[in-house]
Design an enzyme around this catalytic site. Structure first.
Site, PDB file in Angstrom:
ATOM      1  N   ASP A 174       0.844  -1.203   0.000  1.00 31.94           N
ATOM      2  CA  ASP A 174       0.000   0.000   0.000  1.00 31.94           C
ATOM      3  C   ASP A 174       0.876   1.248   0.000  1.00 31.94           C
ATOM      4  OD1 ASP A 174      -2.504  -1.618   0.608  1.00 31.94           O
ATOM      5  OD2 ASP A 174      -1.278  -2.065   2.358  1.00 31.94           O
ATOM      6  N   GLN A 211      13.424   1.652  -1.894  1.00 28.53           N
ATOM      7  CA  GLN A 211      12.774   1.214  -3.139  1.00 28.53           C
ATOM      8  C   GLN A 211      13.727   1.294  -4.325  1.00 28.53           C
ATOM      9  OE1 GLN A 211       9.150   3.487  -3.733  1.00 28.53           O
ATOM     10  NE2 GLN A 211       7.920   1.689  -3.260  1.00 28.53           N
ATOM     11  N   GLU A 268       2.057  -6.527  -5.165  1.00 28.85           N
ATOM     12  CA  GLU A 268       1.726  -5.734  -6.346  1.00 28.85           C
ATOM     13  C   GLU A 268       2.930  -4.962  -6.875  1.00 28.85           C
ATOM     14  OE1 GLU A 268      -2.030  -3.785  -6.386  1.00 28.85           O
ATOM     15  OE2 GLU A 268      -1.296  -2.076  -7.533  1.00 28.85           O
TER      16      GLU A 268
HETATM   17  O1  TRH Z   1       4.629  -6.082   0.785  1.00 28.99           O
HETATM   18  P1  TRH Z   1       3.671  -6.637  -0.164  1.00 28.99           P
HETATM   19  O2  TRH Z   1       3.233  -8.014   0.074  1.00 28.99           O
HETATM   20  O3  TRH Z   1       2.438  -5.713  -0.168  1.00 28.99           O
HETATM   21  C1  TRH Z   1       1.101  -5.818  -0.492  1.00 28.99           C
HETATM   22  C2  TRH Z   1       0.263  -5.607   0.731  1.00 28.99           C
HETATM   23  O4  TRH Z   1       0.223  -6.803   1.460  1.00 28.99           O
HETATM   24  C3  TRH Z   1      -1.098  -5.180   0.358  1.00 28.99           C
HETATM   25  O5  TRH Z   1      -1.959  -5.121   1.457  1.00 28.99           O
HETATM   26  C4  TRH Z   1      -1.628  -6.107  -0.699  1.00 28.99           C
HETATM   27  O6  TRH Z   1      -2.867  -5.722  -1.032  1.00 28.99           O
HETATM   28  C5  TRH Z   1      -0.704  -6.043  -1.871  1.00 28.99           C
HETATM   29  O7  TRH Z   1       0.586  -6.525  -1.478  1.00 28.99           O
HETATM   30  C6  TRH Z   1      -1.190  -6.796  -3.066  1.00 28.99           C
HETATM   31  O8  TRH Z   1       4.274  -6.587  -1.665  1.00 28.99           O
HETATM   32  P2  TRH Z   1       4.559  -5.395  -2.667  1.00 28.99           P
HETATM   33  O9  TRH Z   1       3.305  -4.874  -3.258  1.00 28.99           O
HETATM   34  O10 TRH Z   1       5.542  -5.907  -3.609  1.00 28.99           O
HETATM   35  O11 TRH Z   1       5.228  -4.253  -1.804  1.00 28.99           O
HETATM   36  C7  TRH Z   1       6.527  -4.330  -1.309  1.00 28.99           C
HETATM   37  C8  TRH Z   1       7.165  -2.959  -1.365  1.00 28.99           C
HETATM   38  O12 TRH Z   1       8.381  -2.983  -0.634  1.00 28.99           O
HETATM   39  C9  TRH Z   1       7.512  -2.522  -2.782  1.00 28.99           C
HETATM   40  O13 TRH Z   1       7.249  -1.143  -2.942  1.00 28.99           O
HETATM   41  C10 TRH Z   1       9.004  -2.757  -2.876  1.00 28.99           C
HETATM   42  C11 TRH Z   1       9.421  -2.464  -1.472  1.00 28.99           C
HETATM   43  N1  TRH Z   1      10.686  -3.048  -1.039  1.00 28.99           N
HETATM   44  C12 TRH Z   1      11.716  -2.188  -0.667  1.00 28.99           C
HETATM   45  O14 TRH Z   1      11.567  -0.948  -0.744  1.00 28.99           O
HETATM   46  N2  TRH Z   1      12.893  -2.710  -0.233  1.00 28.99           N
HETATM   47  C13 TRH Z   1      13.104  -4.050  -0.145  1.00 28.99           C
HETATM   48  O15 TRH Z   1      14.204  -4.477   0.279  1.00 28.99           O
HETATM   49  C14 TRH Z   1      12.056  -4.922  -0.562  1.00 28.99           C
HETATM   50  C15 TRH Z   1      12.246  -6.416  -0.503  1.00 28.99           C
HETATM   51  C16 TRH Z   1      10.855  -4.385  -0.990  1.00 28.99           C
END
Ligand code: TRH
Length: 377
Positions: free
Chosen positions: A17, A255, A273
């Site tokens: 999110d 990110q 996502e």
């Molecule tokens: O963390 P996620 O599983 O997030 C979500 C939420 O659970 C949400 O509620 C749900 O509806 C959605 O998934 C589908 O996975 P996501 O979307 O990939 O988000 C992870 C974020 O973290 C992404 O912006 C990348 C970031 N990230 C970093 O900034 N540094 C890191 O080391 C890693 C591994 C990820």
């Protein structure tokens, strides 16, 4: 005066999110020259994806985005010209009053979750009537021209190709993370939820013909990883070697660094996502751990994406891909599908790049939002 935007983010769980809204906010400022305020109800989650942030602050300027804590007691603030509620979060009642009180109406948008399902195009951009004579529009990201597209910064692919085509740049980046890859090792990143299928995949990797170096950002999959390694906790040694697989746990990075990590790897396991989309922009083969939804709604989403993504693959490559993604998402044995996938590897590598090129022809989501606003005016 710059057009003002308020983006509301309620962190349901994990980092998706805030990950999506933070990325969008930055892009709306940097590329569209809007003034953006991001309201988030979990500053600690924000500080994970933006490590420079102060998790205690009520308001802070980060990369020209005004990031504000979304407080339980809502302060009196003027409504912005454009309001984005992310993923159907509930705007504060007083903010809706402020919207209704505006002399010039604001554009109110609900930014939806990403899905490749067919119905998305038909619903994208539809208005819905709200109390007090207000109107709200549904904005759907997606993979086809009738949707709002995907988040993609203007210079993203150029930056990605620059790293991928320059071994020294890649090496310097990896070294900064403490990663040194053997010349004959394939580099893999693993960002996933808990998954019992992990053991069968790692066993196949360990016994496979090629060396793999697995990078695992700290997170939910760690328990399964440690169980497979037969360790009680994270050991002091950075590297754990089992057969042909070397495992290295990494800290959560910003990110932007996570993007670089995806670009540096030969294969990326991603989830949710935002990381799922970023792995597609990395132009490398990927495996998606989809976020589980009630009544298995996520399985339709998984199949919808697979139907799109597998277009153009040979029959064996398509079968291998589908079996691997289905096995991973149904916690079943990964050995056979992984071996089948390795046989069509070069095809998957080419395919990942052409999928990325094809998707990059779409208008990106931030530009599409800006256009939507201008057309609405
Ligand atoms: O963390 P996620 O599983 O997030 C979500 C939420 O659970 C949400 O509620 C749900 O509806 C959605 O998934 C589908 O996975 P996501 O979307 O990939 O988000 C992870 C974020 O973290 C992404 O912006 C990348 C970031 N990230 C970093 O900034 N540094 C890191 O080391 C890693 C591994 C990820």
């Amino acid at each position: 005066m710059r057009v003002s935007w308020d983006i509301f983010c309620s962190v349901v769980d994990n980092y998706g999110d805030i990950g999506v809204t933070w990325r969008l906010a930055r892009q709306l400022v940097a590329e569209q020259d809007f003034a953006v305020r991001l309201w988030v109800d979990d500053m600690a989650a924000f500080a994970r994806v933006c490590p420079e942030a102060d998790a205690q602050a009520d308001a802070q300027l980060q990369q020209d985005v005004q990031v504000c804590r979304w407080p339980t007691a809502w302060p009196e603030v003027a409504a912005a010209d454009v309001v984005v509620e992310a993923f159907a979060c509930q705007l504060p009642a007083a903010y809706i009053e402020a919207l209704a009180a505006r002399a010039r109406p604001s554009l109110w948008l609900n930014l939806e979750y990403l899905s490749a399902e067919d119905w998305v195009g038909g619903c994208h951009g539809l208005p819905s009537l709200q109390p007090k004579g207000l109107q709200k529009f549904f904005f759907f990201p997606g993979f086809s021209d009738d949707t709002g597209g995907l988040l993609r910064e203007a210079d993203l692919l150029e930056r990605r190709r620059n790293l991928q085509s320059n071994a020294a740049v890649r090496q310097a980046f990896l070294q900064r993370l403490g990663v040194v890859v053997q010349a004959d090792s394939r580099l893999i990143s693993l960002f996933a939820y808990e998954n019992v299928a992990l053991a069968s995949w790692l066993t196949a990797l360990a016994a496979g013909p090629q060396r793999s170096h697995l990078l695992v950002p700290e997170g939910r999959v760690l328990g399964d990883l440690l169980r497979w390694l037969q360790l009680d906790g994270l050991p002091p040694e950075a590297l754990q070697v089992r057969g042909h697989v070397t495992v290295q746990v990494l800290p959560f990075v910003s990110q932007d660094d996570y993007d670089r990590l995806l670009w540096s790897c030969d294969f990326n396991v991603v989830r949710g996502e935002d990381s799922f989309v970023r792995a597609q922009w990395a132009g490398r083969p990927l495996l998606w751990h989809i976020y589980t939804q009630a009544e298995n709604a996520h399985l339709d989403k998984l199949e919808a994406f697979l139907a799109l993504y597998s277009r153009g693959l040979s029959a064996p490559a398509s079968v291998a891909l589908l079996s691997q993604w289905r096995a991973w998402n149904s916690a079943t044995d990964m050995a056979a599908s992984w071996q089948a996938l390795e046989k069509v590897w070069s095809q998957l590598v080419e395919h990942a790049e052409s999928w990325c090129t094809q998707q990059a022809k779409q208008t990106d989501l931030a530009t599409a939002l800006a256009q939507f606003y201008r057309n609405w005016l």
